[in-house]
Every structure is written in structure tokens, then in C-alpha cells.
Design a protein around this motif. Structure first.
Motif, PDB file in Angstrom:
ATOM      1  N   GLY A  56      -2.560  14.443  53.441  1.00 56.25           N
ATOM      2  CA  GLY A  56      -2.071  15.173  54.692  1.00 56.25           C
ATOM      3  C   GLY A  56      -3.148  16.373  54.884  1.00 56.25           C
ATOM      4  O   GLY A  56      -4.401  16.418  54.762  1.00 56.25           O
ATOM      5  N   ALA A  57      -2.469  17.501  54.823  1.00 61.34           N
ATOM      6  CA  ALA A  57      -3.389  18.841  54.847  1.00 61.34           C
ATOM      7  C   ALA A  57      -3.834  19.293  53.614  1.00 61.34           C
ATOM      8  O   ALA A  57      -4.512  20.321  53.620  1.00 61.34           O
ATOM      9  N   VAL A  58      -3.238  18.504  52.469  1.00 61.11           N
ATOM     10  CA  VAL A  58      -3.709  19.115  51.167  1.00 61.11           C
ATOM     11  C   VAL A  58      -4.768  18.130  50.563  1.00 61.11           C
ATOM     12  O   VAL A  58      -4.619  16.962  50.542  1.00 61.11           O
ATOM     13  N   THR A  59      -5.712  18.620  49.824  1.00 62.08           N
ATOM     14  CA  THR A  59      -6.449  17.810  49.023  1.00 62.08           C
ATOM     15  C   THR A  59      -5.861  17.811  47.611  1.00 62.08           C
ATOM     16  O   THR A  59      -5.983  18.917  46.872  1.00 62.08           O
ATOM     17  N   ALA A  60      -5.500  16.921  47.011  1.00 60.87           N
ATOM     18  CA  ALA A  60      -4.859  16.839  45.465  1.00 60.87           C
ATOM     19  C   ALA A  60      -6.108  16.442  44.714  1.00 60.87           C
ATOM     20  O   ALA A  60      -6.693  15.478  44.657  1.00 60.87           O
ATOM     21  N   ARG A  61      -6.387  17.369  43.735  1.00 58.21           N
ATOM     22  CA  ARG A  61      -7.417  17.233  42.976  1.00 58.21           C
ATOM     23  C   ARG A  61      -6.790  16.750  41.631  1.00 58.21           C
ATOM     24  O   ARG A  61      -6.179  17.526  40.764  1.00 58.21           O
ATOM     25  N   SER A  62      -7.316  15.662  40.732  1.00 57.51           N
ATOM     26  CA  SER A  62      -7.002  15.335  39.676  1.00 57.51           C
ATOM     27  C   SER A  62      -8.144  15.588  38.574  1.00 57.51           C
ATOM     28  O   SER A  62      -9.417  15.192  39.075  1.00 57.51           O
ATOM     29  N   VAL A  63      -7.878  16.323  37.419  1.00 57.41           N
ATOM     30  CA  VAL A  63      -9.068  16.394  36.659  1.00 57.41           C
ATOM     31  C   VAL A  63      -8.650  15.869  35.092  1.00 57.41           C
ATOM     32  O   VAL A  63      -7.363  15.770  34.866  1.00 57.41           O
ATOM     33  N   VAL A  64      -9.664  15.137  34.718  1.00 58.24           N
ATOM     34  CA  VAL A  64      -9.231  14.497  33.468  1.00 58.24           C
ATOM     35  C   VAL A  64     -10.076  15.586  32.239  1.00 58.24           C
ATOM     36  O   VAL A  64     -11.350  15.876  32.377  1.00 58.24           O
ATOM     37  N   LEU A  65      -9.436  15.926  31.230  1.00 56.03           N
ATOM     38  CA  LEU A  65      -9.904  17.175  30.284  1.00 56.03           C
ATOM     39  C   LEU A  65     -10.265  16.589  29.007  1.00 56.03           C
ATOM     40  O   LEU A  65      -9.588  15.462  28.362  1.00 56.03           O
ATOM     41  N   GLY A  66     -11.358  16.876  28.239  1.00 57.43           N
ATOM     42  CA  GLY A  66     -11.647  16.715  26.991  1.00 57.43           C
ATOM     43  C   GLY A  66     -11.938  18.007  26.268  1.00 57.43           C
ATOM     44  O   GLY A  66     -11.748  18.968  26.672  1.00 57.43           O
ATOM     45  N   TYR A  67     -12.412  18.033  24.902  1.00 55.96           N
ATOM     46  CA  TYR A  67     -12.888  19.027  24.232  1.00 55.96           C
ATOM     47  C   TYR A  67     -13.723  18.544  23.004  1.00 55.96           C
ATOM     48  O   TYR A  67     -13.837  17.566  22.750  1.00 55.96           O
ATOM     49  N   ARG A  68     -14.316  19.495  22.426  1.00 58.30           N
ATOM     50  CA  ARG A  68     -15.222  19.474  21.179  1.00 58.30           C
ATOM     51  C   ARG A  68     -14.982  20.503  20.175  1.00 58.30           C
ATOM     52  O   ARG A  68     -14.963  21.535  20.629  1.00 58.30           O
ATOM     53  N   SER A  69     -14.442  20.172  18.967  1.00 55.13           N
ATOM     54  CA  SER A  69     -14.213  21.256  18.133  1.00 55.13           C
ATOM     55  C   SER A  69     -15.232  20.876  16.944  1.00 55.13           C
ATOM     56  O   SER A  69     -15.091  19.903  16.267  1.00 55.13           O
ATOM     57  N   THR A  70     -15.522  22.102  16.293  1.00 54.50           N
ATOM     58  CA  THR A  70     -16.385  22.062  14.994  1.00 54.50           C
ATOM     59  C   THR A  70     -15.679  22.545  14.032  1.00 54.50           C
ATOM     60  O   THR A  70     -16.358  22.377  13.036  1.00 54.50           O
ATOM     61  N   ALA A  71     -14.416  22.893  14.186  1.00 55.56           N
ATOM     62  CA  ALA A  71     -13.420  23.109  12.863  1.00 55.56           C
ATOM     63  C   ALA A  71     -13.403  21.918  12.199  1.00 55.56           C
ATOM     64  O   ALA A  71     -13.403  20.647  12.375  1.00 55.56           O
ATOM     65  N   SER A  72     -12.985  22.068  10.808  1.00 53.25           N
ATOM     66  CA  SER A  72     -13.004  20.686   9.746  1.00 53.25           C
ATOM     67  C   SER A  72     -11.356  20.424   9.807  1.00 53.25           C
ATOM     68  O   SER A  72     -11.101  19.452   9.163  1.00 53.25           O
ATOM     69  N   ALA A  73     -10.473  21.038  10.562  1.00 58.47           N
ATOM     70  CA  ALA A  73      -9.103  20.784  10.630  1.00 58.47           C
ATOM     71  C   ALA A  73      -8.610  21.343  11.740  1.00 58.47           C
ATOM     72  O   ALA A  73      -9.119  21.833  12.713  1.00 58.47           O
ATOM     73  N   PRO A  74      -7.462  20.724  12.334  1.00 63.40           N
ATOM     74  CA  PRO A  74      -6.866  20.822  13.794  1.00 63.40           C
ATOM     75  C   PRO A  74      -6.742  22.476  13.851  1.00 63.40           C
ATOM     76  O   PRO A  74      -6.141  23.230  12.780  1.00 63.40           O
ATOM     77  N   VAL A  75      -6.976  22.817  15.200  1.00 61.98           N
ATOM     78  CA  VAL A  75      -7.066  24.043  15.561  1.00 61.98           C
ATOM     79  C   VAL A  75      -5.950  24.041  16.659  1.00 61.98           C
ATOM     80  O   VAL A  75      -5.750  23.283  17.591  1.00 61.98           O
ATOM     81  N   THR A  76      -4.602  25.153  16.430  1.00 59.37           N
ATOM     82  CA  THR A  76      -3.862  25.374  17.431  1.00 59.37           C
ATOM     83  C   THR A  76      -4.072  26.520  18.205  1.00 59.37           C
ATOM     84  O   THR A  76      -4.299  27.745  17.670  1.00 59.37           O
ATOM     85  N   LEU A  77      -4.142  26.351  19.757  1.00 60.46           N
ATOM     86  CA  LEU A  77      -4.377  27.517  20.749  1.00 60.46           C
ATOM     87  C   LEU A  77      -3.347  27.216  21.420  1.00 60.46           C
ATOM     88  O   LEU A  77      -3.535  26.412  22.657  1.00 60.46           O
ATOM     89  N   PRO A  78      -2.423  28.083  21.797  1.00 56.76           N
ATOM     90  CA  PRO A  78      -0.957  27.682  22.674  1.00 56.76           C
ATOM     91  C   PRO A  78      -1.485  28.000  23.969  1.00 56.76           C
ATOM     92  O   PRO A  78      -2.332  28.806  24.266  1.00 56.76           O
ATOM     93  N   ALA A  79      -1.202  27.131  24.860  1.00 58.99           N
ATOM     94  CA  ALA A  79      -1.364  27.007  26.285  1.00 58.99           C
ATOM     95  C   ALA A  79      -0.717  28.225  27.131  1.00 58.99           C
ATOM     96  O   ALA A  79       0.412  28.504  26.724  1.00 58.99           O
ATOM     97  N   GLY A  80      -1.384  29.027  27.690  1.00 59.82           N
ATOM     98  CA  GLY A  80      -1.110  30.188  28.232  1.00 59.82           C
ATOM     99  C   GLY A  80      -0.911  31.384  27.303  1.00 59.82           C
ATOM    100  O   GLY A  80      -0.558  32.435  27.726  1.00 59.82           O
ATOM    101  N   GLY A  81      -1.580  31.357  26.232  1.00 58.70           N
ATOM    102  CA  GLY A  81      -1.453  32.502  25.063  1.00 58.70           C
ATOM    103  C   GLY A  81      -2.574  33.432  25.034  1.00 58.70           C
ATOM    104  O   GLY A  81      -2.620  34.283  24.014  1.00 58.70           O
TER     105      GLY A  81
END
Length: 423
Positions: A56-81
Motif C-alpha cells: 500500500g502506502a508503505v514499502t516493507a524492506r527485508s534485509v538478510v544479515l551476516g557477519y565476519r569474525s576474526t576471533a578464535s572463539a564465539p564473541v557475545t555482543l548484546p543487541a541494543g547494548g
């Protein structure tokens, strides 16, 4: 909450589920690192693709996200933090919050109002990729999912595969994938059925980066994509071998030892039992499993439970076989010998039950040293007590009759008479 916001949230949740189903795994945000394990490194956010849909009057935009990590173990970064935020509006909209080592695509899908937030971005550790029409369209964007072992033996071959998909559109066909280690020359393999498979040789011991790069066919309109993972290699552990310890009477288990020439690196091998003259379930318990020899360990023991075997059971054998080893195998089988089970003394003392055999065990009267007689006791030809002297006299009589005639007979009669008188 407005009706539009509710629609967008529902669309976002459905999109995340679709992406998770497409790649056969839950979003990386669901994975949790080991508690208390710090991980140093840089996380770079990626915008895989963007797709607009007028509502309708709105354009819904869908985005697919990815990432690249150079760490040797999982990294936790809280969303909105603060280090993992959307640049406008709510900082937490379901973007990944746990980042695994390497490059990952299709980890989350967000849907928002492109007219209300035309310059939205995803900020992670200071990097902000734009979520706008300059990103690749999801109808053309591709993603590579790399499947490879995390460790391999230096100098030995290993197999890796790469699945190529069009984001939100299923598998991609055509083109090829170039596999490389540490930026060396690529091994290029055609894509068939949405995947490519390559056999590579592990480099020298150490940590390496394995990369798979999708190369679209000319004129296809698809975009290139890459994926990477960490490959750890170790020096050869030496060939594996298996041997069985001796089994003694009364043992409840057999011990089998898996060994290797050196203790370098980790080695694994599967084992299983196989019948010989011994039968699983009657003489032993069928057993299988995996032996893991950690770095610095040269041998491991496996116990095979044995069944209780009845008295008089003969000796029997079964085998333990090595299969699917991570390194070379020098000796792939071991023979387990189960000893014969003795007959109890009481049963042995009862003697043979065969009447014919029993007759052979009967000794003749007066025969204390010689072998037992095979003749019945009442046989008229059997020797009686004192018969040895008479046998000797009969031999002498025969000799005299041959040589001395009648005179010899008279002498023999006198000798017998004197012998009786003395007795």
C-alpha cells in the motif's frame, strides 16, 4: 503498537524462520559461547541482500544479515547494548548477538518500513554497513555454506563441500566454487545441484584459513559470494594398530589395546567385533564404538564383555576390527582367543560311558604292571594265577621232545614230580 508495526514484526519473525530453514540451522544468535571464555577479535557486520515489497502506502524492506569474525572463539555482543545496535529506532530488533569465528551469511532477517527509516544501518563495534537500495537484491545475491573438518592431519587429504544458495530463492545452479587455503592457488570445482565438492591436501601443522568462493556463470546475473573457516592441522600421529591381551579361564572381559607409533596430534578410529568360531550373545557381547587418542596419548584400552561358557566348551575365537580411522592403520584386526573350559573332576572320574571303551579298561587278574587286557575275565584263554611256571615247562617239554625223545620225557616227568613235592 500500531497495526503496521505488528505486521512488520510478524513478517520479521516469519522471515527469520524461513532463513533458518533454508540453511538447515538456527540463527547464530541462538548459539552460546562457553561461559567464562574470553574472545578477542573484530566482528564486521554484513548486509547480504535487501528486498523491497510495496504494501500500500508503505514499502516493507527485508534485509538478510551476516557477519565476519576474526576471533578464535564465539564473541557475545548484546543487541541494543551499545556495540550491536540499529542506528535508528529500537536498538534491538532480533539481529545476531553471538558471533562465531569465521564468515557467516543468512544469520538473520529483519523487516522494517523503508519510508520511515530510509537510512537505517547496523552498527557493530563501530562498523556500519548501510541497509538501503545499494545492497544486492535478494533475487541475485548468493550465499556459500562451507562444510569442512575443523582439524586435519598435515600432508593428508581431506574432503570439503560448499553449498551455494540464492538468498530467499533456494539453491543456485551453474557456476563453480574455488577452494583455497591461506590464499594459495584455488581448486576450482563446478557447481552441480547447488553444491561443489573438493579433495584438498592439509598444509603443515598450524592454524590455517580455508576459503570457498562462488564464481557465477557468465550472464547468470547472480552475485559472487565467499565463506571461510579455520582449519587446524597437526603432524602425523603414525599408523594405528590393535592387539588383544590373553584371556585366561574365568575372565569376564577381554582387553583389546589400540596403539599408535607416535603420540603427535589427535587420532580417532571406530572399532567393532565380528564372530569367528565364538558367537556374539553366546560367548561374548557384540561391542562397537570410537577410540579417541588425544594429543600426547599413544594407546587406549577397550573391554569386550565375555559370557559364562559351560563346562567342556572348546576354545573359540572372535575378532575386533578397526574402521574409519583419521590416520593410517598398520594392523586393522585383532584375534581374541577364548580358552577351552575344563570338565569338572567329578565328571572325569565317572569314566567313559561307552561299554566297548569300558572293556578296554579292565585289567586281567594278577596283571599289576602291564597294560590292561582287552579280553573278558571269563575268557578260557586268559592267564590264571601261577600259570607263568606252567608256560615255561611246556616250552621245555617241546624242546626235549624234539631233541631227546622218550628219555627226555621221563626226565620231565621226574622234574614235575619234584616241583610239586617242593610246593
Amino acid at each position: 503498537m500500531t497495526r503496521l508495526s505488528a505486521h512488520l514484526r510478524v513478517a520479521s519473525a516469519a522471515g527469520i524462520a524461513a532463513v533458518a530453514a533454508l540453511f538447515g540451522a538456527a540463527p547464530a544468535a541462538l548459539a552460546q559461547p562457553e561461559p567464562g571464555v574470553p574472545a578477542a577479535g573484530t566482528v564486521t557486520p554484513l548486509v547480504d541482500c535487501v528486498q523491497d515489497a510495496p504494501l500500500g502506502a508503505v514499502t516493507a524492506r527485508s534485509v538478510v544479515l551476516g557477519y565476519r569474525s576474526t576471533a578464535s572463539a564465539p564473541v557475545t555482543l548484546p543487541a541494543g547494548g551499545g556495540e550491536n545496535d540499529l542506528t535508528s529506532g529500537a536498538g534491538d530488533r532480533g539481529q545476531p548477538s553471538t558471533f562465531l569465528p569465521g564468515e557467516h551469511h543468512g544469520t538473520a532477517l529483519l523487516t522494517f518500513d523503508a519510508q520511515a527509516e530510509p537510512a537505517l544501518g547496523w552498527r557493530v563495534q563501530g562498523a556500519v554497513p548501510a541497509i538501503d537500495a545499494t545492497a544486492p537484491a535478494c533475487t541475485d545475491a548468493t550465499v556459500v555454506t562451507l562444510n569442512a573438518p575443523s582439524s586435519a592431519e598435515a600432508g593428508r587429504s581431506f574432503v570439503t563441500t560448499a553449498a551455494v544458495s540464492r538468498l530467499l530463492m533456494g539453491a543456485a545452479d551453474g557456476g563453480s566454487v574455488g577452494f583455497s587455503i591461506d590464499g594459495e592457488a584455488e581448486t576450482v570445482v563446478p557447481v552441480a545441484g547447488g553444491s561443489a565438492r573438493a579433495e584438498l591436501t592439509a598444509p603443515a601443522a598450524g592454524s590455517h584459513t580455508l576459503v570457498a568462493r562462488y564464481l557465477p556463470a557468465d550472464g547468470s546475473g547472480l552475485k559472487a559470494a565467499t565463506a571461510s573457516t579455520v582449519l587446524t592441522t597437526a603432524v602425523a600421529s603414525g599408523p594405528l594398530s590393535v592387539a588383544a591381551n590373553s584371556v585366561v579361564a574365568g575372565s569376564t572381559s577381554a582387553v583389546v589395546v589400540v596403539t599408535r607409533a607416535t603420540a603427535n596430534g589427535e587420532a580417532t578410529v571406530d572399532y567393532t567385533t565380528a564372530d569367528g568360531t565364538a558367537r556374539a550373545g553366546a560367548d561374548y557381547t557384540a561391542t562397537s564404538g570410537t577410540v579417541v587418542l588425544a594429543d600426547g596419548v599413544r594407546e587406549a584400552k577397550v573391554r569386550i564383555p565375555l559370557a559364562s561358557r559351560g563346562a567342556g566348551s572348546p576354545s573359540a575365537t572372535f575378532f575386533v576390527l578397526l574402521q574409519r580411522a583419521s590416520t593410517s592403520v598398520g594392523s586393522a584386526s585383532a584375534t581374541v582367543l577364548l580358552p577351552a573350559v575344563a570338565t569338572p573332576p567329578a565328571a572325569a572320574a565317572a569314566g567313559p560311558a561307552d561299554p566297548a571303551a569300558a572293556s578296554l579298561a579292565i585289567a586281567g587278574p594278577g596283571d599289576s604292571d602291564g597294560p590292561a587286557s582287552a579280553l573278558p575275565v571269563a575268557d578260557p584263554t586268559a592267564r590264571a594265577a601261577g600259570a607263568a611256571g606252567q608256560d615255561l615247562l611246556l616250552l621245555i617239554v617241546g624242546a626235549i621232545l624234539t631233541v631227546g625223545g622218550i628219555a627226555g620225557v621221563v626226565s620231565v616227568i621226574r622234574g614235575v614230580t619234584l616241583s610239586n613235592a617242593n610246593a
